[in-house]
Enzyme design. Structure first.
Site, PDB file in Angstrom:
ATOM      1  N   LYS A  73      35.870  22.990  40.409  1.00  0.00           N
ATOM      2  CA  LYS A  73      35.926  23.573  39.107  1.00  0.00           C
ATOM      3  C   LYS A  73      37.241  23.486  38.276  1.00  0.00           C
ATOM      4  O   LYS A  73      37.345  23.250  37.335  1.00  0.00           O
ATOM      5  CB  LYS A  73      35.626  25.278  39.237  1.00  0.00           C
ATOM      6  CG  LYS A  73      33.990  25.251  39.236  1.00  0.00           C
ATOM      7  CD  LYS A  73      33.901  26.646  38.807  1.00  0.00           C
ATOM      8  CE  LYS A  73      32.326  26.816  38.903  1.00  0.00           C
ATOM      9  NZ  LYS A  73      31.715  28.330  38.570  1.00  0.00           N
ATOM     10  N   GLY A 135      38.506  36.935  39.629  1.00  0.00           N
ATOM     11  CA  GLY A 135      38.015  35.562  40.182  1.00  0.00           C
ATOM     12  C   GLY A 135      37.245  34.741  39.182  1.00  0.00           C
ATOM     13  O   GLY A 135      37.585  34.867  37.942  1.00  0.00           O
TER      14      GLY A 135
HETATM   15  P1  NAD Z   1      35.644  34.805  43.546  1.00  0.00           P
HETATM   16  O1  NAD Z   1      35.772  34.546  44.843  1.00  0.00           O
HETATM   17  O2  NAD Z   1      36.180  33.927  42.621  1.00  0.00           O
HETATM   18  O3  NAD Z   1      36.384  36.323  43.124  1.00  0.00           O
HETATM   19  C1  NAD Z   1      35.954  37.237  43.750  1.00  0.00           C
HETATM   20  C2  NAD Z   1      36.383  38.671  43.022  1.00  0.00           C
HETATM   21  O4  NAD Z   1      36.173  39.804  43.919  1.00  0.00           O
HETATM   22  C3  NAD Z   1      38.229  38.699  43.112  1.00  0.00           C
HETATM   23  O5  NAD Z   1      38.653  39.325  41.744  1.00  0.00           O
HETATM   24  C4  NAD Z   1      38.458  39.531  44.281  1.00  0.00           C
HETATM   25  O6  NAD Z   1      39.611  40.394  44.321  1.00  0.00           O
HETATM   26  C5  NAD Z   1      37.075  40.630  44.286  1.00  0.00           C
HETATM   27  N1  NAD Z   1      36.974  41.168  45.432  1.00  0.00           N
HETATM   28  C6  NAD Z   1      36.449  40.747  46.539  1.00  0.00           C
HETATM   29  N2  NAD Z   1      36.443  41.501  47.483  1.00  0.00           N
HETATM   30  C7  NAD Z   1      36.720  42.515  47.039  1.00  0.00           C
HETATM   31  C8  NAD Z   1      36.778  43.957  47.699  1.00  0.00           C
HETATM   32  N3  NAD Z   1      36.382  44.397  48.790  1.00  0.00           N
HETATM   33  N4  NAD Z   1      37.165  45.052  46.603  1.00  0.00           N
HETATM   34  C9  NAD Z   1      37.666  44.755  45.395  1.00  0.00           C
HETATM   35  N5  NAD Z   1      37.503  43.384  44.723  1.00  0.00           N
HETATM   36  C10 NAD Z   1      37.161  42.546  45.662  1.00  0.00           C
HETATM   37  O7  NAD Z   1      34.179  34.925  43.239  1.00  0.00           O
HETATM   38  P2  NAD Z   1      33.226  34.800  41.619  1.00  0.00           P
HETATM   39  O8  NAD Z   1      32.884  33.421  41.789  1.00  0.00           O
HETATM   40  O9  NAD Z   1      34.191  35.360  40.883  1.00  0.00           O
HETATM   41  O10 NAD Z   1      32.154  35.706  41.924  1.00  0.00           O
HETATM   42  C11 NAD Z   1      32.261  37.006  41.938  1.00  0.00           C
HETATM   43  C12 NAD Z   1      30.779  37.619  41.914  1.00  0.00           C
HETATM   44  O11 NAD Z   1      30.114  37.156  40.601  1.00  0.00           O
HETATM   45  C13 NAD Z   1      30.022  37.175  43.041  1.00  0.00           C
HETATM   46  O12 NAD Z   1      29.118  38.499  43.340  1.00  0.00           O
HETATM   47  C14 NAD Z   1      28.924  35.927  42.471  1.00  0.00           C
HETATM   48  O13 NAD Z   1      27.827  36.063  43.208  1.00  0.00           O
HETATM   49  C15 NAD Z   1      28.999  36.587  41.137  1.00  0.00           C
HETATM   50  N6  NAD Z   1      28.581  35.324  40.020  1.00  0.00           N
HETATM   51  C16 NAD Z   1      27.438  35.393  39.356  1.00  0.00           C
HETATM   52  C17 NAD Z   1      27.347  34.313  38.430  1.00  0.00           C
HETATM   53  C18 NAD Z   1      26.024  34.433  37.688  1.00  0.00           C
HETATM   54  O14 NAD Z   1      25.769  33.518  37.003  1.00  0.00           O
HETATM   55  N7  NAD Z   1      25.268  35.754  37.622  1.00  0.00           N
HETATM   56  C19 NAD Z   1      28.084  33.543  38.338  1.00  0.00           C
HETATM   57  C20 NAD Z   1      29.230  33.159  39.230  1.00  0.00           C
HETATM   58  C21 NAD Z   1      29.485  34.420  40.057  1.00  0.00           C
END
Ligand code: NAD
Length: 290
Positions: A73, A135
């Site tokens: 990305k 994230g």
């Molecule tokens: P990412 O890996 O880029 O970011 C993860 C985030 O979670 C970071 O901010 C990290 O600090 C935080 N985190 C992780 N473990 C943690 C913990 N134990 N305590 C506190 N914070 C914690 O992931 P992403 O791509 O941003 O995805 C995040 C969530 O959003 C995931 O659950 C993913 O499935 C969901 N998501 C959904 C959609 C959708 O279309 N509905 C799209 C993208 C992502």
């Protein structure tokens, strides 16, 4: 299976690695069939090493466009001709449109989230929202929300690599939009309580609530959630996370991540084909009813 594919059909790709598990090909092709439009969507295993060649291939073969997912990305932005303001600000692109050889990078994750709110009758424009996470998902949402006219955004994250990155994004948004964006340490409970109390919407954009952290929630004290607050979770598996469970008990309106996913896909379809996706049909057909 479509049996009418002829020489006029256009190809749309999905470039990511790993990607074979993705539901996007099923979702996109179901919609193209329903709309009876001449497009097919295929997933390609493309990692960072292959990305430059894959984009050259997209140009050479005249693909209509491509979705882009992890780990590509950010890197893909270097190979495109134009970027939307949301991509410029977030540094991440999940959608490429090929318009007569000109490649434009979009990010539809934030668009999908904001559309989900709108479709659910939630008006956050001119108001404040609190977001947990920094994230990819959180960044896309924060950027789109600021561009769309949300007045104030409070971001809470643990002090990991994402924290410094979102501080840079927040600085750009503060300089280039009317939205006031602040970043706080997730451990700062006083600030968190205050921010949520002032917000119309709370969004969990971390993985806390899904496997391997299923059953957990970053908000454990229900008194942080008042009934007028709309509580959203980007997670869609499970449909009801611990956070949404707590919020529901407090009388809050809750929304899971299904809407964000469906509407981000609908935004891609609009970009590639100009058509409006039949969202209700997709929900039923693919079992996304929430
Ligand atoms: P990412 O890996 O880029 O970011 C993860 C985030 O979670 C970071 O901010 C990290 O600090 C935080 N985190 C992780 N473990 C943690 C913990 N134990 N305590 C506190 N914070 C914690 O992931 P992403 O791509 O941003 O995805 C995040 C969530 O959003 C995931 O659950 C993913 O499935 C969901 N998501 C959904 C959609 C959708 O279309 N509905 C799209 C993208 C992502």
């Amino acid at each position: 299976m479509r049996s009418n594919i002829d020489g006029h059909f256009l190809l749309i790709g999905l470039m990511a690695y790993p990607i074979r598990h993705s539901l996007s090909p099923q979702m996109q092709n179901t919609i193209y069939s329903k709309l009876d439009i001449p497009y097919v969507y295929l997933a390609f295993e493309v990692d960072q090493e292959k990305l430059a060649d894959a984009i050259k291939g997209l140009r050479a073969l005249g693909l209509r466009g491509s979705a882009v997912s992890m780990p590509n990305k950010q890197l893909v932005c270097n190979y495109l001709d134009k970027l939307t303001p949301a991509v410029e600000m977030s540094g991440a692109c999940n959608t490429i449109s090929n318009d007569n050889g000109v490649l434009t990078g979009y990010n539809t994750d934030g668009i999908g989230y904001m559309r989900m709110l709108k479709e659910a009758g939630v008006d956050v424009i001119g108001k404040k929202m609190t977001i947990l996470g920094a994230g990819g998902a959180a960044t896309a949402i924060v950027v789109q929300a600021a561009l769309d006219g949300v007045n104030e955004i409070a971001i809470f994250n643990q002090k990991d690599d994402c924290y410094a990155k979102i501080e840079t994004v927040a600085k750009k948004l503060n300089e280039n939009t009317k939205c006031k964006v602040q970043v706080f340490d997730l451990a700062n409970e006083t600030q968190l309580r205050k921010a949520i109390a002032d917000s119309a919407v709370l969004c969990n954009a971390t993985g806390v609530g899904m496997k391997p952290l299923e059953g957990q929630s970053l908000i454990t004290d229900p008194t942080l959630l008042r009934p007028e607050l709309v509580v959203t979770d980007c997670i869609y598996s499970p449909r009801k996370t611990k956070l949404l469970e707590i919020a529901e008990k407090q009388g809050c309106k809750t929304l899971n991540g299904i809407g964000m996913m469906l509407w981000q896909g609908a935004a891609q379809i609009k970009i590639w084909t100009g058509e409006d996706a039949p969202i209700e049909y997709v929900k039923e057909k693919i079992g996304f009813n929430d």
